[in-house]
Scaffold this motif. Sequence first.
Motif, PDB file in Angstrom:
ATOM      1  N   THR A  51       1.013  -1.216  -0.031  1.00 34.81           N
ATOM      2  CA  THR A  51      -0.010  -0.113  -0.066  1.00 34.81           C
ATOM      3  C   THR A  51       0.926   1.218  -0.081  1.00 34.81           C
ATOM      4  OG1 THR A  51      -1.890  -1.120   1.156  1.00 34.81           O
ATOM      5  CG2 THR A  51      -1.547   1.273   1.205  1.00 34.81           C
ATOM      6  N   MET A  52       1.919   1.368   0.800  1.00 33.38           N
ATOM      7  CA  MET A  52       2.791   2.486   0.835  1.00 33.38           C
ATOM      8  C   MET A  52       3.394   2.704  -0.450  1.00 33.38           C
ATOM      9  SD  MET A  52       6.246   2.770   3.274  1.00 33.38           S
ATOM     10  CE  MET A  52       5.120   2.859   4.892  1.00 33.38           C
ATOM     11  N   ALA A  53       3.841   1.695  -1.259  1.00 34.53           N
ATOM     12  CA  ALA A  53       4.609   1.674  -2.579  1.00 34.53           C
ATOM     13  C   ALA A  53       3.530   2.277  -3.324  1.00 34.53           C
ATOM     14  CB  ALA A  53       5.371   0.402  -2.822  1.00 34.53           C
ATOM     15  N   GLU A  54       2.244   1.642  -3.307  1.00 32.86           N
ATOM     16  CA  GLU A  54       1.358   2.022  -4.418  1.00 32.86           C
ATOM     17  C   GLU A  54       1.052   3.417  -4.146  1.00 32.86           C
ATOM     18  OE1 GLU A  54      -2.718   0.129  -6.017  1.00 32.86           O
ATOM     19  OE2 GLU A  54      -2.760   0.590  -3.945  1.00 32.86           O
ATOM     20  N   ASP A  55       0.723   3.939  -2.973  1.00 27.77           N
ATOM     21  CA  ASP A  55       0.576   5.292  -2.478  1.00 27.77           C
ATOM     22  C   ASP A  55       1.668   6.255  -3.116  1.00 27.77           C
ATOM     23  OD1 ASP A  55      -1.938   4.873  -1.337  1.00 27.77           O
ATOM     24  OD2 ASP A  55      -1.165   4.810   0.556  1.00 27.77           O
ATOM     25  N   LEU A  56       2.938   5.878  -3.031  1.00 27.95           N
ATOM     26  CA  LEU A  56       4.067   6.854  -3.485  1.00 27.95           C
ATOM     27  C   LEU A  56       3.922   6.908  -5.067  1.00 27.95           C
ATOM     28  CD1 LEU A  56       7.050   5.340  -1.287  1.00 27.95           C
ATOM     29  CD2 LEU A  56       6.383   7.739  -1.419  1.00 27.95           C
ATOM     30  N   LEU A  57       3.802   5.647  -5.698  1.00 29.10           N
ATOM     31  CA  LEU A  57       3.797   5.650  -7.248  1.00 29.10           C
ATOM     32  C   LEU A  57       2.560   6.477  -7.863  1.00 29.10           C
ATOM     33  CD1 LEU A  57       4.809   1.908  -7.771  1.00 29.10           C
ATOM     34  CD2 LEU A  57       6.053   3.836  -8.552  1.00 29.10           C
ATOM     35  N   GLU A  58       1.339   6.447  -7.056  1.00 30.56           N
ATOM     36  CA  GLU A  58       0.260   7.127  -7.634  1.00 30.56           C
ATOM     37  C   GLU A  58       0.357   8.774  -6.956  1.00 30.56           C
ATOM     38  OE1 GLU A  58      -1.540   6.025  -9.654  1.00 30.56           O
ATOM     39  OE2 GLU A  58      -2.297   4.281  -9.550  1.00 30.56           O
ATOM     40  N   GLY A  59       1.370   8.861  -6.209  1.00 35.87           N
ATOM     41  CA  GLY A  59       1.416  10.562  -5.814  1.00 35.87           C
ATOM     42  C   GLY A  59       0.429  10.880  -4.612  1.00 35.87           C
ATOM     43  N   ARG A  60      -0.022   9.812  -3.985  1.00 36.93           N
ATOM     44  CA  ARG A  60      -0.895   9.886  -3.007  1.00 36.93           C
ATOM     45  C   ARG A  60      -0.097  10.559  -1.750  1.00 36.93           C
ATOM     46  NH1 ARG A  60      -3.977   5.505  -5.356  1.00 36.93           N
ATOM     47  NH2 ARG A  60      -3.059   4.105  -4.133  1.00 36.93           N
ATOM     48  N   ILE A  61       0.997   9.814  -1.634  1.00 38.01           N
ATOM     49  CA  ILE A  61       1.926  10.359  -0.407  1.00 38.01           C
ATOM     50  C   ILE A  61       3.301  10.699  -1.238  1.00 38.01           C
ATOM     51  CG2 ILE A  61       1.031   9.218   1.239  1.00 38.01           C
ATOM     52  CD1 ILE A  61       3.216   7.356   1.083  1.00 38.01           C
ATOM     53  N   LEU A  62       4.168  11.613  -0.725  1.00 40.25           N
ATOM     54  CA  LEU A  62       5.236  11.990  -1.140  1.00 40.25           C
ATOM     55  C   LEU A  62       6.569  11.306  -0.590  1.00 40.25           C
ATOM     56  CD1 LEU A  62       4.352  15.662  -1.007  1.00 40.25           C
ATOM     57  CD2 LEU A  62       3.995  14.119  -3.084  1.00 40.25           C
ATOM     58  N   LEU A  63       7.649  11.059  -1.311  1.00 40.22           N
ATOM     59  CA  LEU A  63       8.818  10.602  -0.891  1.00 40.22           C
ATOM     60  C   LEU A  63       9.713  11.933  -0.227  1.00 40.22           C
ATOM     61  CD1 LEU A  63      10.456   8.064  -0.981  1.00 40.22           C
ATOM     62  CD2 LEU A  63      11.546   8.878  -2.901  1.00 40.22           C
ATOM     63  N   PRO A  64      10.219  11.627   0.998  1.00 38.60           N
ATOM     64  CA  PRO A  64      11.045  12.458   1.615  1.00 38.60           C
ATOM     65  C   PRO A  64      12.324  12.734   1.035  1.00 38.60           C
ATOM     66  CG  PRO A  64      10.843  10.645   3.042  1.00 38.60           C
ATOM     67  CD  PRO A  64       9.908  10.278   1.624  1.00 38.60           C
ATOM     68  N   HIS A  65      12.716  14.093   1.188  1.00 38.18           N
ATOM     69  CA  HIS A  65      14.220  14.199   0.719  1.00 38.18           C
ATOM     70  C   HIS A  65      14.893  14.799   2.015  1.00 38.18           C
ATOM     71  CE1 HIS A  65      17.746  16.032  -1.225  1.00 38.18           C
ATOM     72  NE2 HIS A  65      17.563  15.234  -2.130  1.00 38.18           N
ATOM     73  N   PHE A  66      16.341  14.386   2.383  1.00 41.50           N
ATOM     74  CA  PHE A  66      16.915  14.866   3.584  1.00 41.50           C
ATOM     75  C   PHE A  66      17.035  16.424   3.807  1.00 41.50           C
ATOM     76  CE2 PHE A  66      20.235  14.381   0.826  1.00 41.50           C
ATOM     77  CZ  PHE A  66      21.398  15.327   1.257  1.00 41.50           C
ATOM     78  N   ARG A  67      17.259  16.905   2.473  1.00 42.84           N
ATOM     79  CA  ARG A  67      17.407  18.314   2.530  1.00 42.84           C
ATOM     80  C   ARG A  67      16.276  19.231   2.697  1.00 42.84           C
ATOM     81  NH1 ARG A  67      21.738  20.369  -1.641  1.00 42.84           N
ATOM     82  NH2 ARG A  67      21.430  22.328  -0.218  1.00 42.84           N
ATOM     83  N   ILE A  68      14.999  18.638   2.499  1.00 40.07           N
ATOM     84  CA  ILE A  68      13.640  19.593   2.442  1.00 40.07           C
ATOM     85  C   ILE A  68      12.720  19.072   3.500  1.00 40.07           C
ATOM     86  CG2 ILE A  68      12.138  20.178   0.936  1.00 40.07           C
ATOM     87  CD1 ILE A  68      14.038  19.258  -1.587  1.00 40.07           C
ATOM     88  N   ALA A  69      12.362  19.834   4.264  1.00 39.68           N
ATOM     89  CA  ALA A  69      11.450  19.567   5.563  1.00 39.68           C
ATOM     90  C   ALA A  69       9.962  19.465   5.137  1.00 39.68           C
ATOM     91  CB  ALA A  69      11.876  20.160   6.695  1.00 39.68           C
ATOM     92  N   ASP A  70       9.476  20.681   4.447  1.00 44.25           N
ATOM     93  CA  ASP A  70       8.153  20.968   4.073  1.00 44.25           C
ATOM     94  C   ASP A  70       7.589  20.438   2.715  1.00 44.25           C
ATOM     95  OD1 ASP A  70       9.613  22.721   2.671  1.00 44.25           O
ATOM     96  OD2 ASP A  70       8.343  24.378   3.341  1.00 44.25           O
TER      97      ASP A  70
END
Length: 416
Positions: free
Chosen positions: A336-355
Motif C-alpha cells: 500500500t505504501m509503495a502504491e501510494d508513492l507511485l500514485e502520488g498520494r503520498i510524497l517521498l521525503p528528501h533529507f534536505r527539504i522539510a516541508d
Amino acid sequence: MKRFSSLLASTLVLLVLVVSAGAAAPQPSALFEAKSVTDRDSALATLEAAAPSDPASAYAAGAGEFFTALETLASGLHRHGFESPQSFMLPLMRLPVPENPNPAPLTYEEFRAILVTFRDRLQKSAATLGSVPAEADIGMVIDLTRLGIDLNGDGAIAPDESAAAIMAALSRGGSPDSVASSLTFRFDRADGYWLQGYAEFLMAQADFWLAHDFKNTFDGSFHMLFPRAKLPLQDTLVPLDGGMGRSIFSSEWRLADFISLVHLINWPVVEPERRQAARRHLLEMIRLSREDWTAIRAETDNDHEWLPGPQQKGANPLTGLDVGEEQVQAWFAALTMAEDLLEGRILLPHFRIADKGINMKRFFDEPKPFDLVLSITGPAIAPYLESGKILTGEEFDQIQRQFGGAGFLTFAVWFN
C-alpha cells in the motif's frame, strides 16, 4: 452390418478425441528438465501451441518464456565478455555469467538491443502467465537443480547453470557448490502471480534504462563490465592483467570506474513513454503481489510450497524462513505504501527539504533528464517537489520491525 459400421465409426471418433486431448495437454517436465536448448525450445513450442486451450500448458509456457528471457540476457552479456560486478547497486548486471575467453566487440547500440530483446521476452511471459484463469487448478512439481538456462551460449544446460546454482551464486557468499542436492517445490496458481510480478519488476528496470540515452555512461565506464569488448577506453583504463577480482570493492580500477559510472548518470530522456511504462509495470507488480498473497492465504494444503502462507507451517528449504501472519500483514502495508508513492498520494521525503516531498508519479510521467548525483543532492528533484502528506521514517520502520531478524529486504526479495 450397418450397426457394426456405425459402432466402428463412433469408436474411431472417440479415439481421435482421446488422441487430440492427449496432444493438447503436453507434460511440462520436458521443458523444466531439458539438458539442451534444442530440447527445451521444442518443449516450449509444444506448450505454447497448447496454451490457448489448456491453462496448465499456458502456466508452464509462461514460466519457460520467463527463463528464456533471462537466458537471452545472459547469453548476450556472455557473448561480449561480461564480468559481473557482484553488486546489489547494479541489479540487472548480477547474473553469474561464465567467463568468455574470446568476447565479441560491443557497441552502445548493441547493448540497447540486448535490453530490448530481454524486455520484450519478459512481456511475452507476463502475457502468457496472465492468460491463466484465476481458478485454474495448477500443481507442477519442479526440482530447481534440474531446471536451468544456457548461460554461456554453448547449447547445453549444465548442472552449474541450474536455477538452484544461479540463486546460490547470487546469494551473499553463495556458490554453485553450496547448492542442496534437491530443491523441489510444487508450484501452484499463486506462484504464477509471483513469477508474473517478477517479470513486471524486471521490465520496469529495463524500460527505465531504455527511456534514456546513457551512451556517455557506456563509453566512459562500461569497460568495468566488459573489459575486453573493445569499448572506447579499454586500451587506456583496463589493466592488461585484468586487475584483481570482479567485485567492485576488491579492485581499485573497477572502483574508480564505478565512481565514473555514478558521475556519468546524467541521462537525457529519449523514449519518455518507457519511463511512464516503468511506473505502470511497478503498479502491476504490486497488484499481482496482492493477488499472489490472497491466493496463498486461501490454500488449505502444505505441499512443498515455494511461498508458504501463515497456515502452511515449516521453514522454507531455500530461505530457511517461516512466514507468519505479522509478516503478511506488514507486506500488505508495504504494498500500500509503495502504491501510494507511485500514485502520488503520498510524497517521498528528501533529507534536505522539510516541508515538501517528491511526487513519484510525476517523476515517471513527466520525465526530465535523470541525474543521479543531483537527485541525491537535490537540484534534479526540485521540479517534482510538492506540499502534501510525506512518508515518514517511522512509518517505514514500523513495517520493517514486523520482519524480525531476517530483515525487510530478505523477505521483499522472496515475497515480490
